[in-house]
Design a protein around this motif. Structure first.
Motif: not given
Length: 330
Positions: A4-16
């Motif tokens: 299982v891989a995970s990542f937390v984004f801290t900035k809103p918006g479109k992400q690839e």
């Protein structure tokens, strides 16, 4: 269980995001996906309001608004994108390409694609809002046409009418859109030695006319074509005597409205109407020149005018036939 891989984004918006997997044998596979981070804006279509209907030719102004996740109003001139589609059954045609802004006036409302499309078509409005982070959300609204059922009848009944070049037999009910113009004609008919000549329409007007659908409160939605009936044997006209045929003088009986003209170049020409000097209404021109060629014209039992090469007893190639949609046989 698999990894299982995970990542937390801290900035809103479109992400690839791209995920690469490596197995114990060293094999790899990669998948890429675009995701939205954050809460999307909330667009709202203000005009046309829900439940709006249209007639052909109506003009609409598109007006809307949107707020972001903090309920802050977005700039309607830069954050809103409109699109309009003309939907028909399971497909659509672009009616307004994606357009940024607000208070956008669209082209006059269209006609249905055809008679079958009258009952399963509409306009679909799409409003997309984009916030400062590039996050989008779309809402839609369907605008329905005002449909009226027109009843076409005839006296006597069971006669053919041409509605926008489609053949119908009375009585028949056709659904049409309010504001829709269409051509209607009560053509000459010949069946079982009975000649049916147009006499009148219940709405007045000429034998072939353009009719525009209005609300029932403004016009009668029952349209009746009246024919004069006469018993008449089908005429046969021989066209083989080139050397004695005078220009504009070889005519079939008036009810069919055709005349034959021998041109200076030796070609035989069939016109509809009674003006041999006009080039309008040319229905058929022979491809052969010379007095050796023989033609004959006949009104068939189904009322169609037929021009053949040869004579009634020695029939050759069919050159021309009124109202024919099928391939002609020799």
């Amino acid at each position: 269980r698999g990894a299982v891989a995970s990542f937390v984004f801290t900035k809103p918006g479109k992400q690839e995001v791209t995920l690469t997997v490596i197995d114990t044998a060293g094999g790899t596979d990669t998948v890429t996906k675009e995701i939205m981070i954050g809460t999307p804006p909330m667009p709202q279509i203000d005009y046309p309001p829900d439940g709006t209907t249209f007639a052909v030719g109506d003009v609409f102004t598109l007006r809307g608004s949107a707020v972001d996740e903090n309920n802050v109003q977005l700039d309607s001139d830069t954050s809103l994108t409109w699109e309009v589609r003309q939907k028909h059954h399971n497909h659509f045609h672009p009616f307004l390409d994606p357009t940024v802004g607000n208070n956008i006036q669209i082209s006059p409302a269209p006609l249905p694609e055809d008679f079958d499309a009258a009952t399963n078509s509409n306009l679909e409005i799409l409003l997309t809002a984009t916030d400062r982070n590039g996050i989008t959300a779309t809402v839609t609204r369907s605008i329905m046409p005002r449909i009226h059922n027109l009843d076409f009848e005839s006296i006597p009944s069971n006669r053919e009418l041409m509605i926008d070049n489609f053949r119908f037999v009375t009585p028949v009910t056709i659904p049409l859109w309010e504001g829709q113009p269409f051509a209607m004609e009560a053509p000459f008919q010949y069946t079982d030695n009975q000649v049916y000549n147009f006499d009148s329409w219940s709405n007045g007007g000429t034998q072939m006319q353009i009719f525009t659908v209005q609300p029932p409160s403004q016009q009668d939605h029952t349209i009746v074509a009246t024919f004069q009936v006469e018993t008449k044997d089908p005429p046969v006209t021989l066209l083989k005597a080139y050397e004695t045929l005078e220009s504009g003088k070889a005519r079939l009986s008036d009810p069919w409205g055709y005349f034959l003209d021998l041109k200076n170049n030796g070609l035989l020409e069939l016109h509809q109407g009674m003006n041999p000097t006009s080039s309008d209404g040319v229905a058929w021109t022979s491809t052969k020149v010379g007095i050796r060629d023989e033609y004959f014209a006949i009104i068939q039992g189904d009322g169609h005018l037929l021009i053949n090469e040869g004579t009634p007893s020695e029939v050759g190639e069919v050159f021309w036939r009124t109202g024919s949609t099928a391939e002609l046989d020799d």
